[in-house]
Design a protein around this motif. Structure first.
Motif, PDB file in Angstrom:
ATOM      1  N   THR A 147      65.129  42.605 -97.097  1.00 28.16           N
ATOM      2  CA  THR A 147      63.910  42.664 -97.910  1.00 28.16           C
ATOM      3  C   THR A 147      62.914  41.553 -97.596  1.00 28.16           C
ATOM      4  N   GLY A 148      63.434  40.410 -97.100  1.00 22.66           N
ATOM      5  CA  GLY A 148      62.568  39.273 -96.844  1.00 22.66           C
ATOM      6  C   GLY A 148      62.360  38.368 -98.045  1.00 22.66           C
ATOM      7  N   PHE A 149      63.022  38.694 -99.176  1.00 24.85           N
ATOM      8  CA  PHE A 149      62.883  37.895-100.397  1.00 24.85           C
ATOM      9  C   PHE A 149      64.245  37.491-100.946  1.00 24.85           C
ATOM     10  N   ALA A 150      64.296  36.299-101.558  1.00 26.97           N
ATOM     11  CA  ALA A 150      65.503  35.832-102.231  1.00 26.97           C
ATOM     12  C   ALA A 150      65.171  35.563-103.695  1.00 26.97           C
ATOM     13  N   TYR A 151      66.140  35.824-104.564  1.00 28.68           N
ATOM     14  CA  TYR A 151      65.906  35.671-105.996  1.00 28.68           C
ATOM     15  C   TYR A 151      66.898  34.706-106.635  1.00 28.68           C
ATOM     16  N   ASP A 152      66.423  34.077-107.693  1.00 26.21           N
ATOM     17  CA  ASP A 152      67.273  33.300-108.603  1.00 26.21           C
ATOM     18  C   ASP A 152      66.981  33.848-109.987  1.00 26.21           C
ATOM     19  N   ARG A 153      67.927  34.587-110.533  1.00 23.87           N
ATOM     20  CA  ARG A 153      67.743  35.209-111.849  1.00 23.87           C
ATOM     21  C   ARG A 153      68.574  34.447-112.888  1.00 23.87           C
ATOM     22  N   GLY A 154      68.072  33.281-113.249  1.00 21.57           N
ATOM     23  CA  GLY A 154      68.777  32.465-114.223  1.00 21.57           C
ATOM     24  C   GLY A 154      70.068  31.878-113.701  1.00 21.57           C
ATOM     25  N   GLU A 155      70.179  31.727-112.410  1.00 19.62           N
ATOM     26  CA  GLU A 155      71.429  31.251-111.802  1.00 19.62           C
ATOM     27  C   GLU A 155      71.497  29.732-111.711  1.00 19.62           C
ATOM     28  N   TYR A 156      70.341  29.065-111.740  1.00 20.10           N
ATOM     29  CA  TYR A 156      70.300  27.604-111.731  1.00 20.10           C
ATOM     30  C   TYR A 156      69.991  27.078-113.137  1.00 20.10           C
ATOM     31  N   ASP A 157      69.095  27.776-113.817  1.00 25.48           N
ATOM     32  CA  ASP A 157      68.768  27.495-115.204  1.00 25.48           C
ATOM     33  C   ASP A 157      68.600  28.846-115.886  1.00 25.48           C
ATOM     34  N   GLU A 158      69.276  29.069-116.992  1.00 30.30           N
ATOM     35  CA  GLU A 158      69.306  30.384-117.617  1.00 30.30           C
ATOM     36  C   GLU A 158      67.935  30.893-118.031  1.00 30.30           C
ATOM     37  N   ASP A 159      66.991  30.005-118.291  1.00 29.55           N
ATOM     38  CA  ASP A 159      65.668  30.400-118.771  1.00 29.55           C
ATOM     39  C   ASP A 159      64.624  30.466-117.668  1.00 29.55           C
ATOM     40  N   VAL A 160      65.053  30.229-116.440  1.00 28.93           N
ATOM     41  CA  VAL A 160      64.108  30.157-115.326  1.00 28.93           C
ATOM     42  C   VAL A 160      64.518  31.121-114.221  1.00 28.93           C
ATOM     43  N   ASP A 161      63.552  31.901-113.736  1.00 29.94           N
ATOM     44  CA  ASP A 161      63.758  32.794-112.597  1.00 29.94           C
ATOM     45  C   ASP A 161      62.895  32.327-111.433  1.00 29.94           C
ATOM     46  N   ALA A 162      63.218  32.793-110.237  1.00 30.72           N
ATOM     47  CA  ALA A 162      62.438  32.401-109.064  1.00 30.72           C
ATOM     48  C   ALA A 162      62.571  33.461-107.977  1.00 30.72           C
ATOM     49  N   VAL A 163      61.565  33.504-107.107  1.00 28.35           N
ATOM     50  CA  VAL A 163      61.609  34.377-105.945  1.00 28.35           C
ATOM     51  C   VAL A 163      61.073  33.565-104.765  1.00 28.35           C
ATOM     52  N   ALA A 164      61.681  33.752-103.580  1.00 26.78           N
ATOM     53  CA  ALA A 164      61.344  32.915-102.431  1.00 26.78           C
ATOM     54  C   ALA A 164      61.221  33.737-101.156  1.00 26.78           C
ATOM     55  N   ALA A 165      60.451  33.197-100.205  1.00 26.25           N
ATOM     56  CA  ALA A 165      60.311  33.795 -98.882  1.00 26.25           C
ATOM     57  C   ALA A 165      60.470  32.694 -97.840  1.00 26.25           C
ATOM     58  N   PRO A 166      61.130  32.982 -96.702  1.00 25.87           N
ATOM     59  CA  PRO A 166      61.417  31.947 -95.701  1.00 25.87           C
ATOM     60  C   PRO A 166      60.214  31.573 -94.844  1.00 25.87           C
ATOM     61  N   ILE A 167      60.252  30.344 -94.332  1.00 21.84           N
ATOM     62  CA  ILE A 167      59.255  29.821 -93.396  1.00 21.84           C
ATOM     63  C   ILE A 167      59.969  29.524 -92.075  1.00 21.84           C
ATOM     64  N   PHE A 168      59.347  29.912 -90.955  1.00 17.64           N
ATOM     65  CA  PHE A 168      59.954  29.720 -89.642  1.00 17.64           C
ATOM     66  C   PHE A 168      59.076  28.821 -88.774  1.00 17.64           C
ATOM     67  N   ASN A 169      59.729  28.062 -87.859  1.00 21.22           N
ATOM     68  CA  ASN A 169      58.973  27.195 -86.953  1.00 21.22           C
ATOM     69  C   ASN A 169      58.611  27.938 -85.667  1.00 21.22           C
ATOM     70  N   HIS A 170      58.114  27.200 -84.682  1.00 24.11           N
ATOM     71  CA  HIS A 170      57.663  27.819 -83.430  1.00 24.11           C
ATOM     72  C   HIS A 170      58.809  28.436 -82.636  1.00 24.11           C
ATOM     73  N   GLU A 171      60.043  28.023 -82.936  1.00 24.04           N
ATOM     74  CA  GLU A 171      61.208  28.598 -82.270  1.00 24.04           C
ATOM     75  C   GLU A 171      61.806  29.763 -83.063  1.00 24.04           C
ATOM     76  N   LYS A 172      61.092  30.189 -84.089  1.00 23.84           N
ATOM     77  CA  LYS A 172      61.541  31.281 -84.967  1.00 23.84           C
ATOM     78  C   LYS A 172      62.818  30.911 -85.723  1.00 23.84           C
ATOM     79  N   ARG A 173      63.014  29.615 -85.947  1.00 22.39           N
ATOM     80  CA  ARG A 173      64.143  29.143 -86.747  1.00 22.39           C
ATOM     81  C   ARG A 173      63.673  28.844 -88.158  1.00 22.39           C
ATOM     82  N   VAL A 174      64.476  29.220 -89.134  1.00 23.91           N
ATOM     83  CA  VAL A 174      64.101  28.977 -90.521  1.00 23.91           C
ATOM     84  C   VAL A 174      64.151  27.481 -90.806  1.00 23.91           C
ATOM     85  N   VAL A 175      63.104  26.962 -91.454  1.00 26.95           N
ATOM     86  CA  VAL A 175      63.025  25.525 -91.718  1.00 26.95           C
ATOM     87  C   VAL A 175      62.721  25.220 -93.182  1.00 26.95           C
ATOM     88  N   ALA A 176      62.250  26.228 -93.915  1.00 22.66           N
ATOM     89  CA  ALA A 176      61.857  25.981 -95.305  1.00 22.66           C
ATOM     90  C   ALA A 176      61.676  27.311 -96.024  1.00 22.66           C
TER      91      ALA A 176
END
Length: 249
Positions: free
Chosen positions: A183-212
């Motif tokens: 999908t290209g997305f990662a989720y946190d559905r109250g897994e770190y803090d029960e009242d907080v959700d999050a969604v993330a997408a990866p960042i890649f460098n010039h070598e196509k390696r994930v860095v952030a």
């Protein structure tokens, strides 16, 4: 070549895999006089740029080269935050939520920047905190695109449980990482803090390696409306824009 150029050529001959080599092999590979190579090797060894196995007499890169590598990584991480900040602030303004940058450094993932949203989430990690690969959305996104060996090494560690929703089963996390790559997305559905959700997408460098990863943080009751408002597309676009900028460095 002068002595400095010869020393640099010898150090570079150990890239990319730092395979152990003896003096004669280095001499043949670089077409240098054996006595000259031996003299330079001893100098590099004395400064810890090389180490030698006493039984095989083979050399390999030493701790001083690792220190240089870490300095370069620290510099790149600083530049990554500076480069990303305008994009993260812009995303924050568009979605009205807190936006984080989670960065891979030294084999660990840390929260490196936080752009506070209008409706701030009261309980979130602080800048400098290490992120959990089984609970934080950004860390999941980074881990999902990491080499398989890295994934397995991390899953073999004891995983901490932060809330009742935190996943600690390696098999379930492997499946989740597979879904993230699809999908290209990662989720946190109250897994770190029960009242907080999050969604993330990866960042890649010039070598196509994930860095952030770029992360949108929101109270659990608001995550649905945030996704419906088009935040996912804006998140994806921001990650792509930062990746494109990194590819130019």
């Amino acid at each position: 070549m002068n002595s400095i150029e010869k020393a640099l050529a010898i150090l570079l001959s150990f890239t990319p895999d730092n395979r152990p080599m003896r003096t004669v092999e280095i001499s043949h590979r670089l077409k240098m006089n054996k006595a000259t190579v031996n003299r330079i090797l001893l100098t590099l060894k004395n400064k810890d740029f090389l180490v030698q196995d006493h039984s095989t007499r083979c050399y390999r890169l030493g701790p001083s080269t690792a220190l240089l590598g870490r300095a370069v990584k620290q510099s790149l991480n600083g530049r990554l935050v500076a480069l990303s900040k305008p994009y993260l602030d812009s995303l924050r303004d568009k979605v009205g939520e807190t936006v984080h940058l989670e960065v891979l450094t030294g084999g660990r993932i840390f929260l490196s920047y936080s752009a506070k949203g209008i409706g701030q989430v009261t309980v979130t990690p602080r800048v400098g905190d290490q992120m959990a690969i089984n609970a934080n959305a950004g860390a999941k996104a980074i881990m999902a695109y990491s080499p398989q060996e890295t994934i397995e090494n991390e899953l073999n560690r004891k995983l901490k449980k932060f809330t009742t929703k935190t996943v600690t089963d390696p098999g379930k996390l492997r499946k989740e990482y597979e879904k993230i790559r699809t999908t290209g997305f990662a989720y946190d559905r109250g897994e770190y803090d029960e009242d907080v959700d999050a969604v993330a997408a990866p960042i890649f460098n010039h070598e196509k390696r994930v860095v952030a990863a770029v992360v949108i943080i929101t109270p659990s009751f608001r995550i649905g409306s945030s996704i419906e408002s088009g935040s996912l597309e804006r998140l994806k676009d921001t990650a792509i824009e930062i990746s494109d900028r990194l590819s130019m460095l």
